[in-house]
Design an enzyme around this catalytic site. Structure first.
Site, PDB file in Angstrom:
ATOM      1  N   GLN A 114      -4.296  -1.869  10.042  1.00  0.00           N
ATOM      2  CA  GLN A 114      -4.234  -3.139   9.299  1.00  0.00           C
ATOM      3  C   GLN A 114      -4.788  -4.287  10.159  1.00  0.00           C
ATOM      4  OE1 GLN A 114      -3.253  -3.537   6.022  1.00  0.00           O
ATOM      5  NE2 GLN A 114      -3.793  -5.695   6.198  1.00  0.00           N
ATOM      6  N   LYS A 152       0.844  -1.198   0.000  1.00  0.00           N
ATOM      7  CA  LYS A 152       0.000   0.000   0.000  1.00  0.00           C
ATOM      8  C   LYS A 152       0.882   1.252   0.000  1.00  0.00           C
ATOM      9  CE  LYS A 152      -3.731  -2.476   2.303  1.00  0.00           C
ATOM     10  NZ  LYS A 152      -4.384  -2.858   3.558  1.00  0.00           N
ATOM     11  N   ASP A 203     -10.689   2.933   4.961  1.00  0.00           N
ATOM     12  CA  ASP A 203     -10.995   1.506   4.754  1.00  0.00           C
ATOM     13  C   ASP A 203     -12.508   1.294   4.666  1.00  0.00           C
ATOM     14  OD1 ASP A 203      -8.963  -0.300   4.337  1.00  0.00           O
ATOM     15  OD2 ASP A 203      -8.492  -0.572   6.466  1.00  0.00           O
TER      16      ASP A 203
END
Ligand code: NAD
Length: 296
Positions: free
Chosen positions: A101, A57, A124
């Site tokens: 994450q 990412k 997200d």
């Protein structure tokens, strides 16, 4: 059977195109005097796969002209320490969006960490507010994997309106938002959706009715050729490392679909790797740019 005409849905190539387009958009954004979009990622513990995803990412951020910050902490980080990091990121005016994450180490409560994220920085799209917005068809941040998948369907001209989609897996990050997105009344929705999960009684019968199958289980061999309607579009989200002595790293990544068998029946299919994975990162970058454009 498909007469040997299956189309590969090449997420890697499409993602490279989209990164170049995003880089051009960011160039214009910066030329107008704005600071580049800035994404932070919080990585707790030393899970190898999570580390690889986060590094990926960060690399893509650089390729698209974004700024990125990686915050790494040990597996012994406490809930309070993690919530403090989240509060700091919520309050940071130089940051457009951030992700924590997943999965987190077992002693940490992911749900309360996600709820602590400011929904305006939740790129997200996992916060209940953004999930609720998705369910209601309101503007918000759509989780990256489902967002990348509908972009891929659009790019390859796969009709969704009036089609029957079967989503396998009901996770908060893939299956559930995917089912919501495909069922909404919008350009890439309007499907009739069946959401299958671990308690579904006859998965094969459900999948056989699908024009579009999205498999997000994490178990290779979940979808086999005999379960598919000829010509179906098959989206394989699964990523499972499977030992393979001939592979460079000693393992290979396998999807949920028996690709070799299914390619004689499916009309279009994503490979693993190189299908859904690269498109997921695009969804995240787009959400971050969207957050940057909403700066006040
Ligand atoms: P998860 O692991 O949280 O849940 C799996 C889901 O599968 C559950 O909802 C469960 O009900 C369902 N399931 C389990 N056994 C089943 C069965 N026999 N029949 C039908 N359904 C069954 O799911 P997740 O986090 O969405 O991950 C799924 C897979 O997708 C994993 O392999 C993960 O690594 C991968 N993934 C890939 C990407 C990507 O970008 N390519 C992103 C996220 C997840």
């Amino acid at each position: 059977m498909n007469g040997g005409t299956m189309m590969i849905l090449d997420g890697k190539a499409l993602s490279a195109q989209r990164v170049a387009q995003l880089a051009a958009e960011v160039e214009d954004f910066v030329a107008d005097g704005a600071a580049p979009p800035h994404l932070a990622a919080v990585l707790i513990g030393d899970d190898g796969a999570s580390k690889t995803y986060v590094e990926h990412k960060v690399r893509k951020c650089a390729a698209a002209g974004f700024r990125s910050t990686l915050i790494e902490r040990g597996a012994d980080t406490t809930q309070e320490e993690l919530l403090e990091i989240v509060e700091g990121l919520n309050a940071d005016p130089m940051l457009d969006g951030f992700i924590v994450q997943l999965p987190l180490p077992a002693h940490l409560d992911a749900a309360s960490v996600i709820e602590a994220i400011d929904p305006r920085k939740d790129v997200d799209g996992f916060h209940p507010e953004n999930m609720g917005r998705l369910a209601l068809g309101l503007d918000g941040f759509v989780p990256a994997t489902p967002s990348g998948i509908v972009q891929m369907l659009a790019h390859y001209g796969i009709e969704t309106c009036g089609k029957h989609a079967v989503v396998i897996g009901r996770s908060d990050i893939v299956g559930t938002p995917m089912a919501l997105l495909l069922s909404r009344n919008n350009a890439m929705g309007n499907c009739t959706v069946t959401l299958c999960h671990s308690r579904t009684v006859n998965l094969a019968d459900e999948v056989r009715r699908a024009d579009i199958v999205v498999a997000a289980v994490g178990r290779p061999g979940t979808v086999t050729a005999d379960m598919l309607k000829p010509g179906a579009t098959v989206i394989d989200v699964g990523i499972t490392p499977v030992e393979d002595a001939t592979a460079k790293r000693g393992y290979r990544l396998k999807g949920d679909v028996d690709f070799e068998g299914a390619k004689a029946v499916a009309g279009a299919m994503t490979p693993v790797p190189g299908g859904v994975g690269p498109m997921t990162i695009i969804g995240l970058l787009e959400n971050t740019l969207k957050a940057a454009k909403r700066r006040t």
